[in-house]
Structure formats: C-alpha cells, structure tokens
Design a protein around this motif. Structure first.
Motif, short mmCIF file in Angstrom:
data_model
loop_
_atom_site.label_atom_id
_atom_site.label_comp_id
_atom_site.label_asym_id
_atom_site.label_seq_id
_atom_site.Cartn_x
_atom_site.Cartn_y
_atom_site.Cartn_z
N LEU A 225 0.43 -6.08 5.86
CA LEU A 225 0.50 -4.01 5.42
C LEU A 225 0.64 -3.57 4.31
O LEU A 225 0.05 -2.12 4.60
N GLY A 226 0.25 -4.40 3.16
CA GLY A 226 0.41 -3.45 2.01
C GLY A 226 2.19 -3.29 1.44
O GLY A 226 2.21 -2.52 1.32
N ILE A 227 2.80 -3.79 2.20
CA ILE A 227 4.00 -3.35 1.89
C ILE A 227 5.25 -4.17 1.28
O ILE A 227 5.17 -5.73 1.91
N SER A 228 6.14 -4.19 1.03
CA SER A 228 7.36 -5.44 0.82
C SER A 228 8.14 -5.81 2.14
O SER A 228 8.38 -4.62 3.09
N GLN A 229 8.52 -6.60 1.59
CA GLN A 229 9.27 -7.80 2.57
C GLN A 229 10.32 -6.13 2.93
O GLN A 229 10.84 -6.06 3.95
#
Length: 254
Positions: A225-229
C-alpha cells in the motif's frame, strides 16, 4: 409322444415323471430340472445386486430357492415357473431379512425396504423410468417418511470399513470422514458482523481481507500500500474499533 418345445414344458414333464419314480431315478429327474433352470435363478439373483451382498452369495441363495421349488412342486400345478419365481424371490428376501444385516434395523424398516425394492422394479417396468419416492410410497402403502428411513439404512448390509484404503494411495477411509467443525460456533458471530462490514469503505475491507483472510503481515501490507507498518497498525485498530462499535461490543465492555 410329442417332444416338449419349451423349458417350461420340459420342467413340468420331468417333475411329473419324478412324482411317479422312486429314488435315485426321482433325484436324477429333479437334478435335470435344477440344471435347466439355473439361468432363471441367476436372473432373479441379479435383481438384488448392489445392495451389500456379494453376487456369488445371491446366486447361491437363489439356487437354494430353486431347489426348494423343485422339491415342493406339485406336478398337478399348471406352471413350474409360476411356482418357482416367488419361491426363489422369497428365499432371497429372507436372506436379506435374516442374514445379510451387519447393523440390524427394526423389523418394520426391513419390511418397508424389501417392499420398496420390489415396487421400484415393478414401477420401472410399468413406467419405463425410475419411480419417484411418492410413487413408490403409494405403491407399498407407506408414508414417504417411512420410505426415506428405509433407504437410509441401505448401507447397513455391508458398511464400509473405516480402515479401507481410499483411491490413489490416500489415507484410510475413516480419516476422510468429517467431524464437528469448531468454526460452526462462529456462524452466529459472522452473521452479526456482516452488516457492519458492509458499511466499511472498500479500502478498509481490502485492509481487513489482506490481514485476516490472506494472513499477510502488517509489514507486507504496508509495502504493497506504500505506507509504514505503523500506519497499517493504526488503520487496522481504527477499523476494528468501528466494527466493535457497530456490533455494540464497546458498550458491553464499558
């Protein structure tokens, strides 16, 4: 004297002659009738194939019925075949009733099953198709529920061994049988959660599916998704809280 032209006439002539003969001549004549009618016994035995009893055993029982018919036949009767057929069929039915059950159901169930088997054969001949359960039940004068109960015990003649192998070197048959699914207890919860899930956005439903259906880690989801954990974790927490609120679980916990 006119030579008999049919097996029926020959059987009647031999048994009439046997009535007036002494042993061993009488026995020889009766044995000739037995040999002449073995094909009849075989045909009648085959009516009962596929019901949990070996074909060879069925033919042996049918031959016993034929022997009884030969020994008991009154030569003053018009037709040996008309006497032999019900005698052989009766012997086959008694064998199923008395000897073939590995798991014995009630007597009435046995009688319904035997009557239904005969009715199905007769109706197949009359209708040129397989009879419906309603037609069979009407023919034997029993409710359809009794017919279903009788059909349910067809495997009781020869139940399959739990240790029997399955095709393709598979596990024993017993290992393939179903058991109680613990997830059935969750069915009510799943029905309760469905309306709340439908109210979520497509993105939130995708997030839940990736995490809890596909079993992917938060880090893997974040990369896709192109986001951080951390952002994945926060979004999941927020979605789960909305679900709990929708189901009224938050109020119950407070």
């Amino acid at each position: 004297m006119t030579t008999p032209t049919t097996l029926e006439e020959q059987s009647h002539r031999l048994l009439t002659q046997a009535r007036d003969e002494l042993s061993p001549r009488r026995e020889a004549l009766q044995n000739q009738v037995l040999e002449n009618n073995l094909a009849l016994a075989r045909r009648l035995a085959r009516r009962y194939r596929g019901r949990g009893v070996a074909t060879d055993d069925l033919e042996q029982v049918a031959r016993l019925g034929l022997l009884k018919a030969v020994r008991r036949f009154d030569a003053d009767r018009h037709s040996f075949t008309a006497y032999a057929v019900p005698t052989i069929l009766g012997e086959l039915r008694r064998h199923f009733r008395d000897s073939a059950w590995m798991v014995r159901p009630g007597r009435h169930v046995q009688e319904v099953q035997a009557a239904a088997n005969v009715a199905r054969e007769d109706l197949r001949t009359e209708l040129s198709r397989d009879a419906t359960p309603a037609e069979v039940a009407h023919r034997i004068g029993e409710p359809e529920s009794a017919l279903r109960e009788a059909d349910a015990v067809l495997g009781a003649f020869s139940p399959r061994s739990l240790d029997a192998p399955t095709p393709g070197d598979g596990p024993p048959f017993g290992h393939t049988l179903g058991s109680v699914d613990p997830r059935l207890e969750l069915a009510e919860d799943l029905q309760a959660i469905r309306p709340t899930i439908r109210q979520l956005s497509a993105q939130d439903r995708q997030l839940l599916s990736m995490r809890f259906v596909d079993g992917r880690t938060q880090a893997d989801i974040g990369r896709e998704l192109g986001i951080s954990q951390m952002q994945v974790s926060r979004r999941l927490t927020a979605v789960i809280e909305r679900i709990r609120d929708g189901m009224g679980l938050t109020q119950l916990a407070s």
